[in-house]
Scaffold this active site. Structure first.
Site, short mmCIF file in Angstrom:
data_model
loop_
_atom_site.label_atom_id
_atom_site.label_comp_id
_atom_site.label_asym_id
_atom_site.label_seq_id
_atom_site.Cartn_x
_atom_site.Cartn_y
_atom_site.Cartn_z
N SER A 127 -92.99 12.48 85.43
CA SER A 127 -94.04 13.06 86.27
C SER A 127 -93.97 12.52 87.69
O SER A 127 -94.66 13.02 88.57
CB SER A 127 -95.42 12.65 85.74
OG SER A 127 -95.56 13.02 84.41
N GLU B 36 -91.70 22.35 87.40
CA GLU B 36 -91.33 21.86 88.73
C GLU B 36 -89.88 21.39 88.65
O GLU B 36 -89.55 20.62 87.74
CB GLU B 36 -92.26 20.69 89.07
CG GLU B 36 -92.73 20.63 90.48
CD GLU B 36 -93.75 19.52 90.70
OE1 GLU B 36 -94.04 18.71 89.79
OE2 GLU B 36 -94.27 19.47 91.81
N ASN C 105 -98.36 16.48 90.93
CA ASN C 105 -99.08 15.22 90.71
C ASN C 105 -99.41 14.48 92.00
O ASN C 105 -100.34 13.68 92.03
CB ASN C 105 -98.29 14.33 89.76
CG ASN C 105 -98.38 14.87 88.34
OD1 ASN C 105 -99.40 15.46 87.97
ND2 ASN C 105 -97.34 14.70 87.56
N HIS D 143 -89.75 19.21 85.35
CA HIS D 143 -91.10 18.70 85.07
C HIS D 143 -91.96 19.81 84.47
O HIS D 143 -92.52 20.64 85.18
CB HIS D 143 -91.70 18.15 86.38
CG HIS D 143 -93.05 17.56 86.23
ND1 HIS D 143 -94.02 17.64 87.20
CD2 HIS D 143 -93.61 16.88 85.20
CE1 HIS D 143 -95.11 17.03 86.77
NE2 HIS D 143 -94.89 16.57 85.57
P1 NAD Z 1 -96.48 10.33 74.94
O1 NAD Z 1 -97.01 8.93 75.01
O2 NAD Z 1 -97.28 11.38 74.24
O3 NAD Z 1 -95.02 10.36 74.26
C1 NAD Z 1 -93.98 9.50 74.62
C2 NAD Z 1 -93.03 9.39 73.43
O4 NAD Z 1 -91.85 8.69 73.85
C3 NAD Z 1 -93.63 8.61 72.26
O5 NAD Z 1 -93.56 9.38 71.07
C4 NAD Z 1 -92.76 7.36 72.19
O6 NAD Z 1 -92.58 6.87 70.88
C5 NAD Z 1 -91.44 7.90 72.76
N1 NAD Z 1 -90.54 6.84 73.20
C6 NAD Z 1 -90.83 5.70 73.88
N2 NAD Z 1 -89.72 4.96 74.06
C7 NAD Z 1 -88.70 5.64 73.47
C8 NAD Z 1 -87.32 5.38 73.30
N3 NAD Z 1 -86.76 4.28 73.77
N4 NAD Z 1 -86.56 6.29 72.64
C9 NAD Z 1 -87.12 7.44 72.16
N5 NAD Z 1 -88.43 7.74 72.28
C10 NAD Z 1 -89.22 6.84 72.93
O7 NAD Z 1 -96.19 10.73 76.45
P2 NAD Z 1 -96.10 12.21 77.08
O8 NAD Z 1 -97.43 12.59 77.63
O9 NAD Z 1 -95.39 13.11 76.13
O10 NAD Z 1 -95.17 11.93 78.35
C11 NAD Z 1 -93.75 11.88 78.24
C12 NAD Z 1 -93.12 12.11 79.59
O11 NAD Z 1 -93.56 13.38 80.11
C13 NAD Z 1 -93.50 11.08 80.66
O12 NAD Z 1 -92.40 10.87 81.51
C14 NAD Z 1 -94.63 11.76 81.39
O13 NAD Z 1 -94.79 11.31 82.71
C15 NAD Z 1 -94.15 13.20 81.38
N6 NAD Z 1 -95.20 14.22 81.55
C16 NAD Z 1 -96.42 14.06 80.97
C17 NAD Z 1 -97.39 15.03 81.15
C18 NAD Z 1 -98.76 14.90 80.52
O14 NAD Z 1 -99.68 15.64 80.91
N7 NAD Z 1 -98.95 14.01 79.58
C19 NAD Z 1 -97.11 16.18 81.90
C20 NAD Z 1 -95.84 16.33 82.45
C21 NAD Z 1 -94.89 15.34 82.28
#
Ligand code: NAD
Length: 292
Positions: free
Chosen positions: A120, A153, A191, A141
Site C-alpha cells: 500500500s 493502482e 493512500n 495495488h
Molecule cells: P493481512 O494481515 O490480512 O494478511 C497478511 C498475510 O500475510 C497473513 O495471512 C500473514 O500470515 C501473511 N504473511 C506474513 N508473513 C508471511 C510470509 N513470510 N510468507 C507468507 N505469508 C506471510 O493483511 P492484508 O490486509 O491482506 O494486507 C496485505 C498487503 O496488502 C499489505 O502489503 C497491505 O499494505 C496491502 N493492502 C492492504 C489493503 C487493505 O485494505 N487491508 C488494501 C490494499 C493493499
C-alpha cells in the site's frame, strides 16, 4: 511471450484471498502461500463464502463458482510457484517481511516470471532492488475488498520494463478492473490522500472533538462518504493504517503525516479492526459497538 496462465499469491490474508478470488474467477490457475496451512484453509473458506454470495446475487453461476474454487491450490513452499507466470506478494505491510519473502522466493521463479507487490505504501524501486529481476517487478495495488473494488493502482519502479507493464496491464483488464497509474512516491495516490484523512479522524477522536459514532456519522452524512473514516480504518486494518502513516511520515519527512498516538495505542493493544474483532468498534456481538 507466453500468456499468463498461472498466478502465485504470497499471503492469504484479506488482500491475498481477494486477489486469488478474482484471478481464479477470471480463469487463471492460482497457488497461494502463507505461513501455515490453517491460514490457507481460512482463506479458502472466505473465498467460497464470497463466491457463494456472488451466486446468490446472480452475478456468477454455481458452475463458475466451483470452477474458480477448483483452480486454487496451496503452495506449502515457494516451489509451488516454479511454474507461475506472475506472482503477487500480498503479505503483511512490513518491509523486512517483504524483503525476506523476495530473497527466498526469487530462486524458485521462472526467469521471465513477473513479480508484483500489493504494497500500500512501500517504495517499488526499493523492493525491486532486493530481487533478481527489477525490470520484471511492478506495483499492482488492489483495493479492499478486491472482488468489489474496481481500481488497481499500477506503479512502475525505476527499472520496470515496458513488457512487464503491458503484461500486468493486460492481466488487470482481463480481471475486469480499471487501472490508474501512479509514480513511485510514498503511499502512491489513493493512500496518500485517504490515510491522512483517517489519521486526522483518529486525532479528532484523541482530542475529544467527537466520539467514534459522532465522527463516522458526521463524515457519512456530512461528506456523503459510504462509510465513516474510523469504520474504514477498522476495515483496512489498524496495523496497515499505521504502517502507511509511518511510510508517509518518514518518506516525505513532513510532520503533518505523524501517526496519531491513539492509533499507535490501538495497534499496541492488538486491536487491529475487523480482522481481530476489535478496533474503533467491537465486532464480537451482532451489532458493532464503538470502543470510545
Ligand atoms: P493481512 O494481515 O490480512 O494478511 C497478511 C498475510 O500475510 C497473513 O495471512 C500473514 O500470515 C501473511 N504473511 C506474513 N508473513 C508471511 C510470509 N513470510 N510468507 C507468507 N505469508 C506471510 O493483511 P492484508 O490486509 O491482506 O494486507 C496485505 C498487503 O496488502 C499489505 O502489503 C497491505 O499494505 C496491502 N493492502 C492492504 C489493503 C487493505 O485494505 N487491508 C488494501 C490494499 C493493499
Amino acid at each position: 511471450m507466453e500468456p499468463i496462465r498461472k498466478v502465485g499469491v504470497v499471503g492469504a490474508g484479506q488482500m491475498g484471498s481477494g486477489i486469488a478470488h478474482v484471478v481464479a474467477l477470471s480463469g487463471y490457475d492460482v497457488a497461494i502461500n502463507d505461513l501455515s496451512k490453517d491460514r490457507y484453509d481460512a482463506a479458502i473458506d472466505l473465498i467460497a463464502k464470497n463466491l457463494e454470495r456472488q451466486v446468490f446475487k446472480g452475478k456468477i453461476s454455481e458452475d463458475e463458482k466451483n470452477a474458480a474454487l477448483g483452480r486454487i491450490s496451496f503452495a506449502e513452499t515457494f516451489e509451488g510457484f516454479s511454474d507461475a507466470d506472475l506472482v503477487v506478494e500480498a503479505a503483511t505491510e512490513d518491509e523486512t517481511v517483504k524483503r525476506k519473502i523476495f530473497v527466498s522466493l526469487c530462486p524458485f521463479l521462472k526467469p521471465d516470471a513477473i513479480l508484483a507487490t500489493n504494497t500500500s505504501s512501500i517504495s517499488i524501486t526499493r523492493l525491486a532492488a532486493t530481487t533478481d529481476r527489477p525490470e520484471r517487478f511492478i506495483g499492482m495495488h488492489f483495493m479492499n475488498p478486491v472482488p468489489i473494488m474496481e481500481l488497481v493502482e499500477m506503479i512502475r519502479g525505476i527499472a520496470t520494463d515496458d513488457v512487464t507493464f503491458s503484461r500486468a496491464k493486460e492481466l488487470v483488464g482481463s480481471l475486469g478492473k480499471t487501472m490508474a497509474v501512479s509514480e513511485d512516491f510514498p503511499a502512491f495516490m489513493v493512500n496518500r490522500i485517504l490515510l491522512p484523512m483517517i489519521n486526522e479522524a483518529v486525532y479528532t477522536l484523541y482530542e475529544g472533538v467527537g466520539s467514534v459514532d459522532a465522527i463516522d456519522t458526521a463524515m457519512r452524512l456530512g461528506a456523503n462518504h459510504p462509510m465513516g473514516p474510523l469504520q474504514l480504518a477498522d476495515f483496512i486494518g489498524l496495523d496497515t493504517c499505521l504502517s502507511i502513516m509511518q511510510v508517509l511520515y518518514e518518506g516525505l519527512a513532513d510532520s503533518k503525516y505523524r501517526p496519531c498516538p491513539l492509533l499507535v495505542k490501538y495497534v499496541e493493544a492488538g486491536w487491529l479492526g475487523r480482522k481481530t474483532q476489535r478496533g474503533f468498534y467491537d465486532y464480537r456481538s451482532d451489532e458493532p459497538m464503538p470502543t470510545r
